[in-house]
Scaffold this motif. Structure first.
Motif, mmCIF file in Angstrom:
data_model
loop_
_atom_site.group_PDB
_atom_site.id
_atom_site.type_symbol
_atom_site.label_atom_id
_atom_site.label_comp_id
_atom_site.label_asym_id
_atom_site.label_seq_id
_atom_site.Cartn_x
_atom_site.Cartn_y
_atom_site.Cartn_z
ATOM 1 N N VAL A 12 -67.166 -6.276 72.971
ATOM 2 C CA VAL A 12 -66.283 -6.637 73.759
ATOM 3 C C VAL A 12 -66.477 -5.919 74.918
ATOM 4 C CG1 VAL A 12 -63.805 -6.611 74.307
ATOM 5 C CG2 VAL A 12 -64.440 -6.837 72.025
ATOM 6 N N HIS A 13 -66.557 -6.985 76.014
ATOM 7 C CA HIS A 13 -66.780 -6.535 77.444
ATOM 8 C C HIS A 13 -65.662 -6.784 78.522
ATOM 9 C CE1 HIS A 13 -70.847 -5.790 76.043
ATOM 10 N NE2 HIS A 13 -70.858 -6.753 75.483
ATOM 11 N N ALA A 14 -65.771 -6.364 79.807
ATOM 12 C CA ALA A 14 -64.716 -6.759 80.635
ATOM 13 C C ALA A 14 -65.245 -8.208 81.022
ATOM 14 C CB ALA A 14 -65.081 -5.793 81.812
ATOM 15 N N ALA A 15 -63.967 -8.856 81.375
ATOM 16 C CA ALA A 15 -64.416 -10.167 82.013
ATOM 17 C C ALA A 15 -65.313 -10.460 83.179
ATOM 18 C CB ALA A 15 -62.850 -10.998 82.333
ATOM 19 N N GLU A 16 -65.935 -11.339 83.296
ATOM 20 C CA GLU A 16 -66.937 -11.470 84.378
ATOM 21 C C GLU A 16 -66.336 -11.498 85.787
ATOM 22 O OE1 GLU A 16 -69.235 -15.035 83.860
ATOM 23 O OE2 GLU A 16 -70.194 -14.378 82.105
ATOM 24 N N LEU A 17 -67.022 -10.955 86.694
ATOM 25 C CA LEU A 17 -66.443 -10.745 88.119
ATOM 26 C C LEU A 17 -66.211 -12.106 88.636
ATOM 27 C CD1 LEU A 17 -65.923 -8.333 90.374
ATOM 28 C CD2 LEU A 17 -68.243 -9.046 91.067
ATOM 29 N N GLY A 18 -65.068 -12.213 89.272
ATOM 30 C CA GLY A 18 -64.798 -13.629 89.645
ATOM 31 C C GLY A 18 -64.185 -14.415 88.762
ATOM 32 N N ALA A 19 -63.927 -14.311 87.501
ATOM 33 C CA ALA A 19 -63.483 -15.123 86.377
ATOM 34 C C ALA A 19 -61.892 -15.328 86.702
ATOM 35 C CB ALA A 19 -63.702 -14.666 84.935
ATOM 36 N N CYS A 20 -61.291 -16.604 86.533
ATOM 37 C CA CYS A 20 -60.026 -16.877 86.601
ATOM 38 C C CYS A 20 -59.264 -16.111 85.554
ATOM 39 C CB CYS A 20 -59.848 -18.370 86.441
ATOM 40 S SG CYS A 20 -60.429 -19.472 87.640
ATOM 41 N N THR A 21 -58.213 -15.082 85.878
ATOM 42 C CA THR A 21 -57.602 -14.428 85.037
ATOM 43 C C THR A 21 -56.404 -15.296 84.353
ATOM 44 O OG1 THR A 21 -57.964 -12.180 86.470
ATOM 45 C CG2 THR A 21 -56.234 -12.309 84.656
ATOM 46 N N PRO A 22 -56.367 -15.295 83.253
ATOM 47 C CA PRO A 22 -55.211 -16.165 82.264
ATOM 48 C C PRO A 22 -53.857 -15.442 82.359
ATOM 49 C CG PRO A 22 -56.515 -15.085 80.828
ATOM 50 C CD PRO A 22 -57.278 -14.817 82.142
ATOM 51 N N ASP A 23 -52.737 -15.928 82.722
ATOM 52 C CA ASP A 23 -51.416 -15.464 82.461
ATOM 53 C C ASP A 23 -50.379 -16.455 82.137
ATOM 54 O OD1 ASP A 23 -49.458 -13.766 82.768
ATOM 55 O OD2 ASP A 23 -49.871 -13.204 85.088
ATOM 56 N N VAL A 24 -49.307 -16.138 81.707
ATOM 57 C CA VAL A 24 -48.337 -17.120 81.399
ATOM 58 C C VAL A 24 -47.431 -17.650 82.880
ATOM 59 C CG1 VAL A 24 -46.181 -15.384 81.544
ATOM 60 C CG2 VAL A 24 -45.941 -17.508 80.028
ATOM 61 N N CYS A 25 -47.176 -18.943 82.438
ATOM 62 C CA CYS A 25 -46.659 -19.828 83.498
ATOM 63 C C CYS A 25 -45.898 -20.846 83.161
ATOM 64 C CB CYS A 25 -47.945 -20.286 84.643
ATOM 65 S SG CYS A 25 -47.398 -21.078 85.925
ATOM 66 N N GLY A 26 -44.425 -20.871 83.801
ATOM 67 C CA GLY A 26 -43.654 -21.887 83.355
ATOM 68 C C GLY A 26 -44.377 -23.123 84.030
ATOM 69 N N ALA A 27 -43.789 -24.499 83.135
ATOM 70 C CA ALA A 27 -44.210 -25.610 83.621
ATOM 71 C C ALA A 27 -43.346 -26.375 83.421
ATOM 72 C CB ALA A 27 -45.782 -26.103 83.145
ATOM 73 N N LEU A 64 -42.107 -26.504 79.530
ATOM 74 C CA LEU A 64 -42.810 -26.181 78.803
ATOM 75 C C LEU A 64 -43.400 -24.525 79.134
ATOM 76 C CD1 LEU A 64 -45.610 -29.096 78.846
ATOM 77 C CD2 LEU A 64 -44.059 -28.632 77.005
ATOM 78 N N THR A 65 -44.020 -23.732 78.051
ATOM 79 C CA THR A 65 -44.521 -22.616 78.496
ATOM 80 C C THR A 65 -45.989 -22.765 78.492
ATOM 81 O OG1 THR A 65 -42.885 -21.636 77.505
ATOM 82 C CG2 THR A 65 -44.610 -20.043 77.753
ATOM 83 N N MET A 66 -46.770 -22.142 79.383
ATOM 84 C CA MET A 66 -48.019 -22.553 79.461
ATOM 85 C C MET A 66 -48.953 -20.818 79.598
ATOM 86 S SD MET A 66 -50.254 -24.081 82.491
ATOM 87 C CE MET A 66 -50.940 -22.617 83.428
ATOM 88 N N PHE A 67 -50.011 -20.940 78.925
ATOM 89 C CA PHE A 67 -50.687 -19.661 79.173
ATOM 90 C C PHE A 67 -52.280 -20.188 79.340
ATOM 91 C CE2 PHE A 67 -53.652 -15.994 77.795
ATOM 92 C CZ PHE A 67 -53.181 -15.179 78.511
ATOM 93 N N GLY A 68 -52.984 -19.576 80.442
ATOM 94 C CA GLY A 68 -54.255 -19.980 80.764
ATOM 95 C C GLY A 68 -54.626 -19.508 82.149
ATOM 96 N N PRO A 69 -55.828 -19.983 82.459
ATOM 97 C CA PRO A 69 -56.774 -20.810 81.775
ATOM 98 C C PRO A 69 -57.795 -19.891 80.943
ATOM 99 C CG PRO A 69 -57.529 -20.319 83.988
ATOM 100 C CD PRO A 69 -56.241 -19.663 83.910
ATOM 101 N N LEU A 70 -58.231 -20.742 80.017
ATOM 102 C CA LEU A 70 -58.973 -20.225 78.981
ATOM 103 C C LEU A 70 -60.281 -21.179 78.835
ATOM 104 C CD1 LEU A 70 -56.277 -19.432 76.215
ATOM 105 C CD2 LEU A 70 -57.562 -17.744 77.604
#
Length: 347
Positions: free
Chosen positions: A93-108, A190-196
């Motif tokens: 397991v490694h850290a996410a790549e630098l500059g990667a979009c960080t996923p999070d929960v978001c209402g929609a 809707l409940t949304m989590f992402g991006p993935l």
């Protein structure tokens, strides 16, 4: 709550919000925990509980067949921490790549559901706040009252997006698709989590692009094409798109695909593969920007792409049998290396 993950190469610690799934908390913290579907189907996110307890959000998840409860194994994508946790992951397991979009929960809010063909619907979601994503990524969506998230790839591309576009194919006993097709869902929360997802395209790639999609797998390819065309990528590199369906009546997005091709007629080739009928005589007149072939999408790809594989990055999406067949062609016939194949299986 504090979670410690001990991987094969090192350990990580991160905090989880109340009710947050272990996988989501780790990804949100910038730790690239292992996953593939993130919806409880594939078993890739399997971990072993060392200390603490978890609450299972979906007892009937299909991926449960890959875990052994007697060994205290669980799916990180389905379970939330009941308190502080220590878990083991038998992977690096490694850290996410630098500059990667960080996923999070978001209402929609779901908007503009519409039928494309008998068993495919398109819809958009309005987000409560702007979100970044990469072309080719997906998000998890959950309406109230349905156990588990479902994963859907974005069809559009934009930074700071307040609207995401999707297509959904109706599946037998599919919780989300039955809910969507069963009534007018415009305005539903809707409940949304992402991006993935790592099947992503960036204009810095500097390779020819090959997209192979079965059915609704065309969604992520539309996002890739949107970004590539916006960046004038096909002025310098070639693009090959193969879209597989059963019959002409199952096709959709042909206007949009034609529009992409007309922007770069010399370097962008788009082929529709029909697996269950011969190509109707009228399609060459109706869709002059597109090519049509008879056969499964992996067979058509193999036939049309012969000798055209140098400097190629391939993207594959669709039902698992179609993805597996396409990957075999890419490995055995095209001789592509695994780092030049990106895929999403629509389980």
């Amino acid at each position: 709550m504090r979670i410690q993950v001990n991987a094969r190469n090192r350990g990580y610690e991160f905090d989880a919000r109340p009710g947050e799934r272990v996988l989501h908390a780790g990804l949100r913290a910038g730790i690239a925990l292992p996953y593939e579907c993130a919806t409880g189907t594939c078993g890739t996110c399997k971990a072993t509980l060392v200390g603490g307890t978890v609450n299972d959000g979906w007892a009937g998840a299909p991926g449960k067949k890959f875990v052994k409860p007697e060994r205290r194994e669980f799916l990180m994508c389905q379970c939330e921490a009941a308190g502080d946790l220590t878990v083991e992951v038998d992977k690096f397991v490694h850290a996410a790549e630098l500059g990667a979009c960080t996923p999070d929960v978001c209402g929609a809010v779901l908007r503009a559901p519409r039928t494309l063909v008998d068993d495919v619907m398109a819809f958009s979601v309005e987000l409560e706040r702007p979100r970044d994503f990469d072309a080719g990524q997906f998000v998890l969506l959950a309406p109230p009252g349905i156990a588990g998230y479902r994963a859907y790839s974005m069809c559009n591309f934009m930074r700071g997006a307040r609207r995401l576009d999707f297509v959904v194919k109706r599946k037998p006993d599919g919780g989300f698709s039955d809910w969507l097709f069963g009534a007018n869902r415009d305005g539903e929360a809707l409940t949304m989590f992402g991006p993935l997802g790592s099947a992503t395209f960036d204009p810095s790639l500097a390779k020819n692009v090959l997209c192979i999609a079965g059915g609704s797998g065309i969604a992520g390819m539309m996002s890739i094409l949107a970004r590539a065309c916006d960046e004038r990528y096909f002025e310098r590199w070639r693009g090959f798109v193969f879209f597989g369906v059963r019959k002409m009546r199952d096709t959709f997005f042909l206007d949009e695909l034609s529009s992409f091709q007309r922007q770069f007629p010399e370097n962008l080739q788009i082929t529709v593969a029909l697996s269950e009928e011969d190509v109707p005589a009228a399609v060459a007149h109706d869709w002059p920007a597109l090519q049509f072939e008879r056969g499964f999408v992996h067979e058509v790809t193999k036939r049309v792409m012969a000798g055209k594989y140098p400097d190629v990055r391939a993207y594959v999406a669709g039902p698992p049998p179609a993805v597996d067949a396409a990957i075999r062609v890419l490995l055995l016939d095209a001789k592509l290396t695994t780092n030049n194949i990106r895929y999403d299986k629509y389980s």
